[in-house]
Scaffold this motif. Structure first.
Motif, PDB file in Angstrom:
ATOM      1  N   MET A 178       7.583   8.975  -7.953  1.00 43.91           N
ATOM      2  CA  MET A 178       6.832   7.836  -8.505  1.00 43.91           C
ATOM      3  C   MET A 178       6.175   6.998  -7.420  1.00 43.91           C
ATOM      4  SD  MET A 178       9.498   6.683 -11.496  1.00 43.91           S
ATOM      5  CE  MET A 178       8.685   5.128 -11.798  1.00 43.91           C
ATOM      6  N   GLN A 179       6.697   7.079  -6.198  1.00 40.21           N
ATOM      7  CA  GLN A 179       6.115   6.283  -5.109  1.00 40.21           C
ATOM      8  C   GLN A 179       4.717   6.776  -4.738  1.00 40.21           C
ATOM      9  OE1 GLN A 179       8.053   3.635  -4.587  1.00 40.21           O
ATOM     10  NE2 GLN A 179       9.415   4.726  -5.999  1.00 40.21           N
ATOM     11  N   MET A 180       4.426   8.028  -5.042  1.00 43.59           N
ATOM     12  CA  MET A 180       3.090   8.552  -4.785  1.00 43.59           C
ATOM     13  C   MET A 180       2.048   7.768  -5.578  1.00 43.59           C
ATOM     14  SD  MET A 180       4.027  12.625  -4.926  1.00 43.59           S
ATOM     15  CE  MET A 180       2.356  13.184  -4.611  1.00 43.59           C
ATOM     16  N   ALA A 181       2.352   7.541  -6.863  1.00 43.09           N
ATOM     17  CA  ALA A 181       1.425   6.797  -7.719  1.00 43.09           C
ATOM     18  C   ALA A 181       1.378   5.322  -7.341  1.00 43.09           C
ATOM     19  CB  ALA A 181       1.836   6.956  -9.181  1.00 43.09           C
ATOM     20  N   LYS A 182       2.542   4.751  -7.035  1.00 46.57           N
ATOM     21  CA  LYS A 182       2.600   3.318  -6.735  1.00 46.57           C
ATOM     22  C   LYS A 182       1.816   2.975  -5.473  1.00 46.57           C
ATOM     23  CE  LYS A 182       6.576   1.466  -5.453  1.00 46.57           C
ATOM     24  NZ  LYS A 182       7.966   0.980  -5.659  1.00 46.57           N
ATOM     25  N   THR A 183       2.024   3.759  -4.423  1.00 43.30           N
ATOM     26  CA  THR A 183       1.307   3.486  -3.170  1.00 43.30           C
ATOM     27  C   THR A 183      -0.188   3.745  -3.318  1.00 43.30           C
ATOM     28  OG1 THR A 183       1.881   5.724  -2.419  1.00 43.30           O
ATOM     29  CG2 THR A 183       3.296   3.922  -1.693  1.00 43.30           C
ATOM     30  N   SER A 184      -0.543   4.785  -4.068  1.00 45.07           N
ATOM     31  CA  SER A 184      -1.968   5.096  -4.278  1.00 45.07           C
ATOM     32  C   SER A 184      -2.661   3.979  -5.038  1.00 45.07           C
ATOM     33  CB  SER A 184      -2.113   6.425  -5.031  1.00 45.07           C
ATOM     34  OG  SER A 184      -1.572   7.498  -4.282  1.00 45.07           O
ATOM     35  N   ALA A 185      -1.965   3.404  -6.032  1.00 43.27           N
ATOM     36  CA  ALA A 185      -2.540   2.286  -6.798  1.00 43.27           C
ATOM     37  C   ALA A 185      -2.733   1.059  -5.910  1.00 43.27           C
ATOM     38  CB  ALA A 185      -1.639   1.953  -7.985  1.00 43.27           C
ATOM     39  N   ALA A 186      -1.782   0.807  -5.020  1.00 43.28           N
ATOM     40  CA  ALA A 186      -1.895  -0.338  -4.108  1.00 43.28           C
ATOM     41  C   ALA A 186      -3.076  -0.167  -3.158  1.00 43.28           C
ATOM     42  CB  ALA A 186      -0.599  -0.499  -3.321  1.00 43.28           C
ATOM     43  N   LEU A 187      -3.303   1.059  -2.689  1.00 39.54           N
ATOM     44  CA  LEU A 187      -4.430   1.322  -1.800  1.00 39.54           C
ATOM     45  C   LEU A 187      -5.766   1.248  -2.546  1.00 39.54           C
ATOM     46  CD1 LEU A 187      -2.906   4.229   0.297  1.00 39.54           C
ATOM     47  CD2 LEU A 187      -3.279   1.868   1.030  1.00 39.54           C
ATOM     48  N   GLU A 188      -5.760   1.610  -3.821  1.00 39.57           N
ATOM     49  CA  GLU A 188      -6.977   1.480  -4.626  1.00 39.57           C
ATOM     50  C   GLU A 188      -7.375   0.014  -4.768  1.00 39.57           C
ATOM     51  OE1 GLU A 188     -10.209   1.856  -7.183  1.00 39.57           O
ATOM     52  OE2 GLU A 188      -9.284   3.260  -5.786  1.00 39.57           O
ATOM     53  N   LYS A 189      -6.381  -0.856  -4.874  1.00 38.57           N
ATOM     54  CA  LYS A 189      -6.674  -2.293  -4.942  1.00 38.57           C
ATOM     55  C   LYS A 189      -7.323  -2.764  -3.646  1.00 38.57           C
ATOM     56  CE  LYS A 189      -4.596  -6.718  -6.213  1.00 38.57           C
ATOM     57  NZ  LYS A 189      -3.340  -7.424  -6.614  1.00 38.57           N
ATOM     58  N   MET A 190      -6.867  -2.241  -2.518  1.00 37.38           N
ATOM     59  CA  MET A 190      -7.509  -2.552  -1.241  1.00 37.38           C
ATOM     60  C   MET A 190      -8.960  -2.092  -1.247  1.00 37.38           C
ATOM     61  SD  MET A 190      -4.904  -1.809   1.934  1.00 37.38           S
ATOM     62  CE  MET A 190      -6.222  -2.332   3.046  1.00 37.38           C
ATOM     63  N   HIS A 191      -9.181  -0.892  -1.757  1.00 38.18           N
ATOM     64  CA  HIS A 191     -10.542  -0.332  -1.799  1.00 38.18           C
ATOM     65  C   HIS A 191     -11.473  -1.210  -2.638  1.00 38.18           C
ATOM     66  CE1 HIS A 191     -13.718   2.668  -1.905  1.00 38.18           C
ATOM     67  NE2 HIS A 191     -13.720   2.594  -3.224  1.00 38.18           N
TER      68      HIS A 191
END
Length: 287
Positions: A178-191
């Motif tokens: 699940m951390q794969m999705a969580k970290t990817s979502a956080a980086l998308e917010k940065m983008h």
């Protein structure tokens, strides 16, 4: 004295060092390069940023060593330093192994996150450490990286993350995945906020880490010779029924095939990151 006594062979005796003499030579004072076999004094190797002077082999760096080599002196402030893993699945021996890794590495988890300056530019920084559960991604690793990305958004700072991992942490099962999705979502917010994320892949970066946040950089860098990939060579060869190239899953192979922007030797990495941060800061000023 007889003539034969003059030419009698003298016995040779081997000298065995006493336990006291052995103790005078500290363990780990010398290291042998796994690539070229050159024997180096450990302190000299550390002064050279853990790069073999003979062949350029890049040894693994600990998270504290990496931070010291990249961040301006005295300009790093750690986030979430007291966050530690629990045992959500009751996995046998997991708590004991976590405690052993804490004692061995001096770390609370497999990643250190915080903020500091690089060449004077304020930056959020994350550094994984392969000494702790082989840098595997458990719930705490994912949470610390996601929080670091969130702080980058709050402060409007760029985020630089150094990956070194064997992948998802098996003792946490699906919670690790699940951390794969969580970290990817956080980086998308940065983008979405127009913030820079630089991913630096070091040896090794594999499994769920390579399939998620470590491959999502606006700029993806790697150190020479780093092993980067998802599944192991043997598994892939058995699946595709083909012999893979000798340099398959190396940083150089990935650069050649467009999955990296640049392979940067360790001695050039700090200056390279400073240039990237400078370009990013100038671009934001002119917007």
């Amino acid at each position: 004295m007889l003539l034969k006594d003059l030419f009698r062979k003298q016995r040779k005796y081997a000298t065995i060092p006493s336990p006291e003499a052995k103790k005078e030579i500290p363990e780990g004072i010398m290291q042998k390069c796994p690539r070229c076999g050159t024997i180096m004094i450990t302190k000299e190797l550390e002064k050279n940023l853990k790069v073999c002077k003979s062949c350029g082999y890049h040894y693994s760096m600990t998270a504290p060593e990496r931070i010291r080599s990249i961040v301006d002196e005295g300009r790093f402030f750690e986030y979430d330093e007291d966050m530690v893993s629990e045992d959500p699945l009751g996995f046998p021996e997991y708590k004991k192994k976590i405690k052993a890794d804490m004692d061995k590495s001096g770390l609370k988890e497999a990643v250190i996150t915080g903020e500091g300056t690089i060449g004077g530019y304020p930056t959020v920084i994350g550094v994984m450490d392969s000494r702790f559960r082989m840098g595997s991604m458990g719930s705490v690793v994912g949470e610390k990286i996601a929080r670091a990305a969130g702080r980058a958004v709050d402060k409007q700072y760029p985020f630089i993350l150094f990956s070194a991992s064997g992948g998802a942490r098996m003792q946490e099962g699906v919670l690790s995945l699940m951390q794969m999705a969580k970290t990817s979502a956080a980086l998308e917010k940065m983008h979405r906020n127009g913030l820079l994320f630089v991913s630096v892949l070091t040896n090794p970066t594999t499994g769920g880490v390579s399939a998620s946040f470590s491959s999502l950089g606006d700029i993806n860098l790697a150190e020479p010779g780093a092993l980067i990939g998802f599944a192991g060579r043997r598994v892939i060869e058995q699946t595709v029924r083909q012999k893979l190239p000798d340099d398959f899953q190396t940083a150089e192979f990935l650069l050649k095939h467009g999955q990296l922007d640049r392979v940067v030797p360790r001695h050039e990495l700090r200056d390279t990151l400073i240039k990237i941060l400078e370009f990013h800061a100038y671009g934001r000023e002119t917007q």
